[in-house]
Design a protein around this motif. Structure first.
Motif, short mmCIF file in Angstrom:
data_model
loop_
_atom_site.label_atom_id
_atom_site.label_comp_id
_atom_site.label_asym_id
_atom_site.label_seq_id
_atom_site.Cartn_x
_atom_site.Cartn_y
_atom_site.Cartn_z
N ALA A 154 0.87 -1.17 0.00
CA ALA A 154 0.00 0.00 0.00
C ALA A 154 0.91 1.22 0.00
N LYS A 155 0.89 1.95 -1.07
CA LYS A 155 1.74 3.15 -1.18
C LYS A 155 0.83 4.36 -1.01
N LEU A 156 1.05 5.09 0.05
CA LEU A 156 0.12 6.14 0.44
C LEU A 156 0.73 7.49 0.14
N ASN A 157 0.08 8.23 -0.74
CA ASN A 157 0.58 9.53 -1.18
C ASN A 157 -0.23 10.66 -0.54
N GLY A 158 0.41 11.81 -0.43
CA GLY A 158 -0.32 12.98 0.02
C GLY A 158 -0.44 13.12 1.52
N TRP A 159 0.31 12.32 2.26
CA TRP A 159 0.16 12.36 3.71
C TRP A 159 0.96 13.50 4.31
N THR A 160 0.47 14.69 4.19
CA THR A 160 0.99 15.80 4.97
C THR A 160 -0.16 16.33 5.80
N THR A 161 0.17 16.93 6.92
CA THR A 161 -0.88 17.39 7.82
C THR A 161 -1.70 18.51 7.21
N LEU A 162 -1.24 19.07 6.11
CA LEU A 162 -2.03 20.10 5.44
C LEU A 162 -3.15 19.50 4.61
N LYS A 163 -3.07 18.18 4.30
CA LYS A 163 -4.00 17.58 3.35
C LYS A 163 -4.95 16.56 3.97
N VAL A 164 -4.48 15.78 4.93
CA VAL A 164 -5.30 14.68 5.43
C VAL A 164 -5.44 14.76 6.94
N GLY B 35 -9.07 19.83 12.08
CA GLY B 35 -8.50 19.70 10.74
C GLY B 35 -9.40 20.24 9.66
N PRO B 36 -9.64 21.53 9.63
CA PRO B 36 -10.52 22.10 8.60
C PRO B 36 -9.92 21.95 7.21
N ASN B 37 -10.78 21.67 6.24
CA ASN B 37 -10.40 21.59 4.83
C ASN B 37 -9.39 20.48 4.55
N ARG B 38 -9.39 19.45 5.39
CA ARG B 38 -8.53 18.29 5.16
C ARG B 38 -9.37 17.07 4.85
N HIS C 15 -7.15 31.41 24.95
CA HIS C 15 -8.46 31.22 24.33
C HIS C 15 -8.35 30.58 22.95
N ALA C 16 -7.12 30.51 22.40
CA ALA C 16 -6.94 29.90 21.08
C ALA C 16 -6.82 28.38 21.16
N LYS C 17 -6.66 27.84 22.36
CA LYS C 17 -6.51 26.40 22.50
C LYS C 17 -7.90 25.77 22.65
N PRO C 18 -8.07 24.51 22.28
CA PRO C 18 -7.06 23.69 21.63
C PRO C 18 -6.96 24.00 20.15
N TYR C 19 -5.99 23.39 19.49
CA TYR C 19 -5.77 23.51 18.04
C TYR C 19 -5.38 24.94 17.69
N SER C 20 -4.39 25.44 18.40
CA SER C 20 -3.99 26.83 18.20
C SER C 20 -3.35 27.06 16.83
N TRP C 21 -2.90 26.00 16.17
CA TRP C 21 -2.34 26.17 14.82
C TRP C 21 -3.41 26.55 13.80
N VAL C 22 -4.67 26.31 14.13
CA VAL C 22 -5.77 26.66 13.25
C VAL C 22 -6.31 28.04 13.59
N LYS C 23 -6.42 28.31 14.87
CA LYS C 23 -7.09 29.53 15.32
C LYS C 23 -6.22 30.77 15.24
N ASN C 24 -4.91 30.57 15.12
CA ASN C 24 -4.03 31.71 14.95
C ASN C 24 -3.83 31.96 13.46
N PRO C 25 -4.34 33.06 12.93
CA PRO C 25 -4.31 33.28 11.47
C PRO C 25 -2.90 33.37 10.90
N LEU C 26 -1.91 33.68 11.73
CA LEU C 26 -0.55 33.77 11.24
C LEU C 26 0.00 32.40 10.82
N TRP C 27 -0.56 31.34 11.40
CA TRP C 27 0.03 30.02 11.21
C TRP C 27 -0.91 29.01 10.57
N SER C 28 -2.16 29.37 10.34
CA SER C 28 -3.11 28.38 9.84
C SER C 28 -2.73 27.86 8.46
#
Length: 439
Positions: free
Chosen positions: A167-177, A199-202, A410-423
């Motif tokens: 099973a060869k799995l392509n596209g596995w980056t946290t930005l996609k799946v 994980g919005p839009n994944r 207040h940005a937690k959890p998932y602060s990588w999504v809620k902070n617009p600089l890093w989403s």
């Protein structure tokens, strides 16, 4: 009217396009298979004795980047191997970006510690098993064909020799799946809403993973990238906490490398008695122009957070740059570099010197890094893991410290999504979810 046959030039052009299409689909498997040597009869016999039926494997090629990108690949592979009950296969030695020699994971991490988390095979142990796996699984040799099973970044492939089916799995980056664990979880309405925030839009790939569960080998071709804690949504927070704690322990830097860093820190006065800065310049001049600022402007940004002794990790070799930076930092009495500790660094292998500098910077009272640098971001993670580090704030050289964009509670959890600089680039820095509440 019948179609005229293609002209010779047109026919050659069509054949060339067809060849390039087939070659491009084969390129990853060439990389995957090229390290399988012609084994001796003794090696084959030993492999046959060591073969264990029904064992499943997870192999991967590290992300084609620098050492910290490759470390991310390892962390994700460890987590996926654990969640799918597979034996992790460490890749062979290969060239690392920005290094002049080949290296492997064993040069930096303790494989024994990894084996306390998941079963691990070195590539040299795995390679002789592959023909036997194919023989026992009754797999047919066939060329590479990779049809999409569904609209998803994941593809399942039959492969050319010597791996007959995988099973060869392509596209596995946290930005996609995104993965939900357990795979058969029946999410409540609240959990579904929470997953949308995680994980919005994944693309959810649980169905694809279930479809591939019976495959003996999963292979990830240079596509595991991002932070492992941003890939899997756990319905059980206690399990997440336990697994993330064990990944921290499984990927601790080797003690002999840590010892080099500890000796430098001792000469600097001990942990929390100096300040550290990572300034990345050379390749970032084109790649991330916003971080490539003049030394006086950089000094204005960082001067209020530095003390008298500053350890600097950098690829900048221009002496005028350091003179101008020092002139803009009147309260700093001493810049110290790796070259300031020749008695220590002369014993450090070239492949490990960058990691030693990360371990030094991680023990400073305050650390200031380069935005978008995974070298800097791992220092932040190391500081997060260390209970002796009190200031776990994230600072960057291109930003005035009064506007440093901390991760608000207040940005937690998932602060990588809620902070617009890093989403849009959550891989580019570390987040407190990586180290908070661990065991």
């Amino acid at each position: 009217m019948p179609r005229r046959p293609p002209r010779p030039r047109a026919k050659l052009f069509i054949q060339l396009i067809a060849f390039l299409f087939v070659a491009s689909s084969l390129v990853h498997m060439v990389v995957f298979t090229r390290e399988f040597p012609a084994e001796s009869a003794a090696v084959r016999a030993a492999a046959r004795r060591n073969y264990v039926p029904d064992v499943r494997y997870l192999s991967f090629e590290p992300w084609n980047g620098g050492w910290n990108n490759r470390r991310m690949s390892l962390e994700i592979a460890l987590l996926l191997a654990k969640l799918t009950n597979r034996t992790l296969v460490l890749p062979p030695r290969s060239r690392v970006a920005l290094m002049a020699v080949d290296s492997d994971y064993e040069e930096f991490f303790n494989v024994t510690a990894m084996r306390q988390f998941v079963p691990v095979l070195q590539w040299s142990e795995f390679a002789p098993l592959v023909p036997i796996i194919a023989e026992h699984d009754g797999l047919q040799r066939r060329p590479v064909t990779c049809p999409y099973k569904r609209p998803s970044p994941v593809r399942f492939c039959e492969t050319a020799r010597p791996v007959r089916a995988v099973a060869k799995l392509n596209g596995w980056t946290t930005l996609k799946v995104v993965i939900v664990h357990p795979l058969d979880a029946n999410l409540s309405a609240v959990q579904r809403k929470d997953l949308d925030q995680f994980g919005p839009n994944r693309v959810l790939v649980n169905d694809d993973m279930r479809d591939a569960a019976s495959e003996t080998i999963w292979h990830f071709p240079q596509n595991l990238f991002g932070h492992f804690y941003q890939l899997v949504y756990f319905t059980d927070p206690a399990l997440r906490r336990s697994l993330f704690s064990k990944i921290r322990d499984a990927t601790r830097i080797r003690s002999d490398i840590q010892a080099y860093a500890d000796e430098v820190v001792k000469q600097l006065g001990g942990p929390n008695s100096f300040y550290s800065v990572h300034i990345r310049r050379r390749d970032f001049k084109q790649q991330y122009k916003s971080t490539f600022i003049e030394p006086r402007a950089m000094a204005a940004n960082i001067k209020n957070q530095l003390g008298r002794v500053v350890y600097i990790a950098s690829d900048e070799g221009n002496k005028e740059f350091w003179a101008d930076l020092k002139a803009g930092l009147p309260d700093v009495s001493t810049f110290r570099f790796a070259s300031s500790f020749e008695s220590v660094f002369k014993n450090v292998p070239d492949t490990q010197k960058g990691v030693v500098e990360q371990l030094i910077c991680a023990q400073a009272k305050v650390f200031i890094g380069t935005r978008f640098s995974t070298f800097s971001s791992y220092i932040v993670r190391l500081r997060g893991y260390d209970p002796a580090v009190l200031n776990k704030e994230v600072y960057f050289t291109d930003t005035k410290l009064e506007a440093r964009h901390p991760i608000a509670e207040h940005a937690k959890p998932y602060s990588w999504v809620k902070n617009p600089l890093w989403s849009r680039a959550p891989w580019a820095r570390e987040f407190p979810e990586a180290w908070e509440d661990l065991l």
